[in-house]
Design a protein around this motif. Structure first.
Motif, PDB file in Angstrom:
ATOM      1  N   ALA A   4       0.842  -1.190   0.000  1.00 50.85           N
ATOM      2  CA  ALA A   4       0.000   0.000   0.000  1.00 50.85           C
ATOM      3  C   ALA A   4       0.879   1.243   0.000  1.00 50.85           C
ATOM      4  CB  ALA A   4      -0.932   0.005   1.213  1.00 50.85           C
ATOM      5  N   PHE A   5       0.359   2.303  -0.587  1.00 47.60           N
ATOM      6  CA  PHE A   5       1.046   3.594  -0.571  1.00 47.60           C
ATOM      7  C   PHE A   5       0.002   4.687  -0.698  1.00 47.60           C
ATOM      8  CE2 PHE A   5       0.715   2.265  -4.963  1.00 47.60           C
ATOM      9  CZ  PHE A   5       0.347   3.412  -5.649  1.00 47.60           C
ATOM     10  N   SER A   6       0.371   5.887  -0.279  1.00 48.42           N
ATOM     11  CA  SER A   6      -0.543   7.024  -0.395  1.00 48.42           C
ATOM     12  C   SER A   6       0.097   8.093  -1.261  1.00 48.42           C
ATOM     13  CB  SER A   6      -0.895   7.580   0.981  1.00 48.42           C
ATOM     14  OG  SER A   6       0.277   7.982   1.679  1.00 48.42           O
ATOM     15  N   LEU A   7      -0.753   8.822  -1.977  1.00 47.66           N
ATOM     16  CA  LEU A   7      -0.267   9.797  -2.952  1.00 47.66           C
ATOM     17  C   LEU A   7      -1.042  11.096  -2.841  1.00 47.66           C
ATOM     18  CD1 LEU A   7       1.567  10.367  -5.452  1.00 47.66           C
ATOM     19  CD2 LEU A   7      -0.298   9.479  -6.867  1.00 47.66           C
ATOM     20  N   ALA A   8      -0.291  12.180  -2.683  1.00 47.87           N
ATOM     21  CA  ALA A   8      -0.849  13.534  -2.765  1.00 47.87           C
ATOM     22  C   ALA A   8       0.047  14.314  -3.717  1.00 47.87           C
ATOM     23  CB  ALA A   8      -0.890  14.193  -1.395  1.00 47.87           C
ATOM     24  N   LEU A   9      -0.435  14.576  -4.914  1.00 50.46           N
ATOM     25  CA  LEU A   9       0.386  15.301  -5.884  1.00 50.46           C
ATOM     26  C   LEU A   9       0.567  16.762  -5.489  1.00 50.46           C
ATOM     27  CD1 LEU A   9      -0.757  13.940  -9.360  1.00 50.46           C
ATOM     28  CD2 LEU A   9       1.152  13.202  -7.928  1.00 50.46           C
TER      29      LEU A   9
END
Length: 351
Positions: free
Chosen positions: A140-145
Motif C-alpha cells: 500500500a502507498f498514499s499519494l498527494a500530488l
C-alpha cells in the motif's frame, strides 16, 4: 515540467536517478533516450541522471528484455537486478528493473507502481519488493500530488498522512480486471457522476458520467468519453475543440471559484477551475481544458489527482479517497490491521 518524479538510488555505490511516478503502469525502468523527445523536454530529460550497471558492484543481468508501451511513447529495456534504496528507508537487494537501450517520447524513466507479480508481471515489481523485503508492512502507498501552486507533493510507501486530506477516507473497491473496460488489472474504481459547479448559480450534473475509471498519475490529462468532455468544455464557455484536440478556455476562469465535482460512493472530489485549466506559455497567454476525449477508456490523471488524496491498497484491494488538503504532516504506518475505511483527517482538530 508537468511530470511527478521520485528519486531512486540504484546500485553500489548508489547512482541517483529520477523516475516518473506512474500508478497506471507496473514496471520500473531508467535511462530514457533524450534524443527522441520533444525539444522542450530535452533539458529536463538530460537532468534526471542515468544508471550504469558496470559501475555497480551489486548489479546482475537477467539476460531478459522487453518492449514497454505506454499511451504516449515506448521503451526497449534489458532487465537487471540491483540494490535500490529510497530516502530514509533500508536498501532493498536484487530488485528487478529495466535499463533502456532505446526509448521514444519518454523524457524520464518510469516508476510503475501498479499490481505486479502474478497479475501484470512475471517477477516481483517495486511494490512487491517493498513488502517482501520488509520496507513496508503491506502493498500500500498514499499519494498527494499537491496543487499547482504548491509545486510539490508527497508519496508515502506503506504509510498514510492524515494531514493531507479533509474529512474521512472513503473506501472504494478496486474493480477486477475481468470487469474493467480494457481487461487489465489497474486501479479501477466506479465513479457515480461529474458535475459543474459555477461560482454563481446551480450545479449541472452531466449525463452518462456513471462509469468505471482508473487513477493514473502517469497521465497529465484526464481522459473521458468525447461527449462528456465536450459538454464540460461547453459549460466552461469554450467555443469548441481546436485541431490538436484541446478545448480553448478563457484564462480568466482560472481565478474564479468554480469546481468540477467527481462523485464516488462516500466522497466527492471537487477540482477547482485553477487545477483543471492549463495555461500555455505564449503571448498573449492561452488556456485549455485539462481533459481530452477518449474512445477506449476513462482515466483520471493529474488534473484530477492534484485535488485528491488517495491511498492505493493492493493488499486490501481498495482505494481510499478524500479531498486533498495540506495542514502539515502526520504519518501513520499502514499495517494489515489498519482501519483505513473512515480514517479521519488530522486537519481542523480531527484524529
Amino acid at each position: 515540467n508537468d511530470t511527478d518524479t521520485w528519486t531512486v538510488n540504484i546500485g553500489t555505490p548508489p547512482q541517483t536517478v529520477y523516475a516518473q511516478i506512474d500508478t497506471g503502469s507496473f514496471e520500473l525502468w531508467v535511462n530514457p533516450d533524450c534524443s527522441n523527445v520533444a525539444s522542450s523536454d530535452r533539458r529536463f530529460c538530460q537532468a534526471i541522471g542515468s544508471y550504469n550497471p558496470r559501475s555497480s558492484s551489486s548489479a546482475a543481468t537477467t539476460d531478459e528484455s522487453a518492449m514497454l508501451r505506454y499511451g504516449i511513447g515506448s521503451a526497449n529495456v534489458s532487465y537487471f537486478k540491483d540494490t535500490i534504496a529510497l530516502s530514509g528507508a533500508p536498501a532493498m537487494k536484487q530488485v528487478q528493473f529495466g535499463v533502456a537501450s532505446a526509448s521514444v517520447d519518454e523524457f524520464s524513466g518510469i516508476l510503475g507502481i501498479g499490481a505486479g507479480e502474478g497479475v501484470n508481471t512475471d517477477y516481483p515489481n517495486f511494490i512487491d519488493a517493498l513488502a517482501a523485503q520488509g520496507v513496508t508492512k503491506t502493498k500500500a502507498f498514499s499519494l498527494a500530488l499537491g496543487s499547482k501552486a504548491e509545486e510539490e507533493g508527497v508519496i508515502i510507501f506503506g504509510g498514510v498522512d492524515t494531514a493531507k486530506f479533509q474529512g474521512k477516507l472513503a473506501t472504494l473497491p478496486i474493480v477486477p480486471a475481468k470487469e474493467s473496460p480494457d481487461g487489465v488489472a489497474r486501479y479501477w474504481v466506479r465513479m457515480n457522476s461529474i458535475a459543474l459547479s459555477p461560482p454563481q448559480g446551480k450545479a449541472t450534473t452531466f449525463s452518462q458520467t456513471d462509469m468505471t475509471v482508473f487513477l493514473d498519475s502517469g497521465s497529465t490529462l484526464t481522459l473521458l468519453p468525447e461527449q462528456v468532455v465536450e459538454e464540460i468544455a461547453t459549460g466552461l464557455g469554450s467555443s469548441g475543440m481546436d485541431s490538436t484536440g484541446y478545448y480553448a478556455i478563457n484564462c480568466n476562469l482560472a481565478s474564479q471559484k468554480g469546481t468540477i465535482d467527481f462523485a464516488f460512493d462516500g466522497v466527492t472530489i471537487s477540482v477547482p477551475y485553477s487545477e483543471v485549466i492549463r495555461q500555455v506559455s505564449s503571448s498573449p497567454p492561452q488556456c485549455y481544458l485539462g481533459m481530452m476525449g477518449s474512445t477506449e477508456f476513462a482515466l483520471l490523471g493529474d488534473t484530477f489527482l492534484r485535488s485528491a488524496y488517495a491511498v492505493f491498497d493492493l493488499t486490501g484491494n481498495s482505494i481510499h479517497l478524500a479531498q486533498y488538503a495540506n495542514c502539515g504532516t502526520k504519518v501513520l504506518t499502514i499495517t494489515p490491521d489498519s482501519a483505513l475505511q473512515g480514517l479521519s483527517s488530522s486537519c481542523g482538530g480531527g484524529s
